[in-house]
Design a protein around this motif. Structure first.
Motif, PDB file in Angstrom:
ATOM      1  N   ILE A 115      -5.870   4.235   7.220  1.00  0.00           N
ATOM      2  CA  ILE A 115      -7.053   3.368   7.290  1.00  0.00           C
ATOM      3  C   ILE A 115      -6.602   1.924   7.501  1.00  0.00           C
ATOM      4  O   ILE A 115      -7.200   1.164   8.274  1.00  0.00           O
ATOM      5  N   VAL A 141      -4.090  14.170   3.112  1.00  0.00           N
ATOM      6  CA  VAL A 141      -4.936  12.998   3.361  1.00  0.00           C
ATOM      7  C   VAL A 141      -4.026  11.774   3.408  1.00  0.00           C
ATOM      8  O   VAL A 141      -3.186  11.573   2.533  1.00  0.00           O
ATOM      9  N   ARG A 179      -6.543  10.654   9.661  1.00  0.00           N
ATOM     10  CA  ARG A 179      -6.719  10.492   8.220  1.00  0.00           C
ATOM     11  C   ARG A 179      -6.433  11.782   7.472  1.00  0.00           C
ATOM     12  O   ARG A 179      -6.115  11.765   6.286  1.00  0.00           O
ATOM     13  N   PRO A 185      -4.477   8.018   3.354  1.00  0.00           N
ATOM     14  CA  PRO A 185      -5.284   6.798   3.213  1.00  0.00           C
ATOM     15  C   PRO A 185      -4.617   5.567   3.822  1.00  0.00           C
ATOM     16  O   PRO A 185      -5.299   4.614   4.205  1.00  0.00           O
ATOM     17  N   THR A 227       0.829  -1.211   0.000  1.00  0.00           N
ATOM     18  CA  THR A 227       0.000   0.000   0.000  1.00  0.00           C
ATOM     19  C   THR A 227       0.859   1.255   0.000  1.00  0.00           C
ATOM     20  O   THR A 227       0.532   2.262  -0.635  1.00  0.00           O
TER      21      THR A 227
END
Length: 362
Positions: A263, A258, A235, A260, A45
């Motif tokens: 998460i 941001v 976030r 991500p 990721t």
């Protein structure tokens, strides 16, 4: 992703000869695979996806700002988590800092998460590696295939004789074998507790209470809620970038970033929190259980009888009385691996020969 993670199944394959405890394997194998899987997912990721996206002013290169904010750090304002998002603040934790540097909470951990998880996996695997090196396939060697009851009677007789001769020849010489294994179990407990402190330090003292705060979050009043997952893994954060203007004056640019990747991080670490608490509890109980085995010899015959009901209490007590804790442990582990009927014959004959040898050498 399946091809990337498929190799980990080798660590979880079924063992025909068991030389350890189920809790020991949960720590060494399952937890190792769990941490490596989390590390691979977060790495994919982080380095394949887009871990950070910053909103920048016109004239600034977005890619450069993203890279800068990722490799340096971003921050939030802790008091802004208590304000209503959408009316008082733009996002939880995002507010004007008014130049107060001390009131900012910086986040620098996220680029290190995949490496820390990999290091934790190595630490979890170390007791397994150490025990395998010390054990040296001893049980597999002396069992000689007697874990399978369906074999020729002649072969079975020869193997039983060889096993009994080995146990008689090495009686009272297995203490280090048992103590080394129990040391590895203690090492597992030390490792789990040490990693809990490591993660707590890694997240600036927020990890110990992380799971409890997540559980209590749903029970709080709506106006008093502060999502602990958003607080530890925000976030949306802020990033400050400085550059020279046309006249050489330093210009300050605020960016809204941001994240991500958080998460994934928040779900990973809430699962790890619960798993580590479970493992710490199980390992603590296991260490206490081993201490009782060492301190109370009277419970060893009961455990030997419980392991194999075909062995009578009298035989279990006789053999436990004439052997030391290391020999008892080897016999106990043989009971976990050998065919029950063959094991009964071996223990019964061994008990007779030990009693005979003791009577001949008063």
């Amino acid at each position: 992703m399946y091809k990337l993670l498929g190799g980990f199944k080798e660590y979880l394959k079924w063992q025909d000869i068991v030389v350890d405890n189920a809790v020991f394997r949960l720590h060494n194998l399952f937890t190792t695979v769990l941490l490596l899987t989390c590390s691979v997912i977060i790495t994919a990721t982080q380095y394949v996806g887009t871990p950070i996206q910053c909103i920048v002013n016109k004239g600034l290169p977005a890619r450069a700002i993203n890279t800068y904010c990722w490799i340096t750090s971003t921050f939030t304002m802790p008091d802004a988590f208590l304000r209503r998002a959408g009316s008082e603040v733009a996002h939880p934790g995002v507010a004007n800092d008014y130049g107060e540097e001390d009131s900012k909470k910086y986040y620098t951990y996220y680029q290190w998460v995949c490496f820390v998880l990999f290091f934790q996996a190595v630490m979890c695997y170390t007791p397994h590696w150490l025990w395998r090196a010390w054990e040296g396939n001893l049980l597999r060697t002396i069992i000689m295939g007697l874990n399978v009851g369906m074999c020729k009677e002649e072969d079975k007789t020869k193997k039983k004789k060889a096993l009994i001769e080995y146990l008689l020849r090495h009686v009272k010489r297995h203490n280090m074998y048992a103590l080394r294994y129990w040391f590895c179990e203690c090492l597992c407990l030390i490792n789990i507790i040490g990693q809990l402190y490591l993660m707590n330090h890694f997240f600036d003292g927020e990890f110990f209470s992380y799971g409890l705060r997540v559980m209590s979050f749903s029970q709080q009043a709506q106006e008093e809620r502060v999502d602990p997952m958003v607080y530890v893994f925000p976030r949306v954060t802020k990033c400050t970038f400085h550059k020279f203007g046309p006249s050489g004056t330093i210009q300050k640019h605020d960016s809204l970033c941001v994240l991500p990747l958080n998460i994934v991080n928040e779900k990973t670490y809430i699962f790890l929190w619960f798993w580590y608490i479970i493992m710490a509890t199980l390992l603590a109980l296991l260490v206490v259980y081993r201490a009782l085995i060492l301190a109370l010899p009277s419970i060893r015959p009961r455990l030997l009888h419980t392991r194999n009901r075909y062995i009578s209490r009298e035989v279990a007590e006789a053999i436990s009385r004439k052997t030391e804790v290391g020999d008892w442990w080897v016999l106990y582990m043989l009971g976990r691996n050998m065919d029950p009927l063959i094991y009964r014959e071996v223990v019964s004959e061994l008990a007779k020969k030990i009693e005979t040898a003791a009577s001949n050498n008063p």
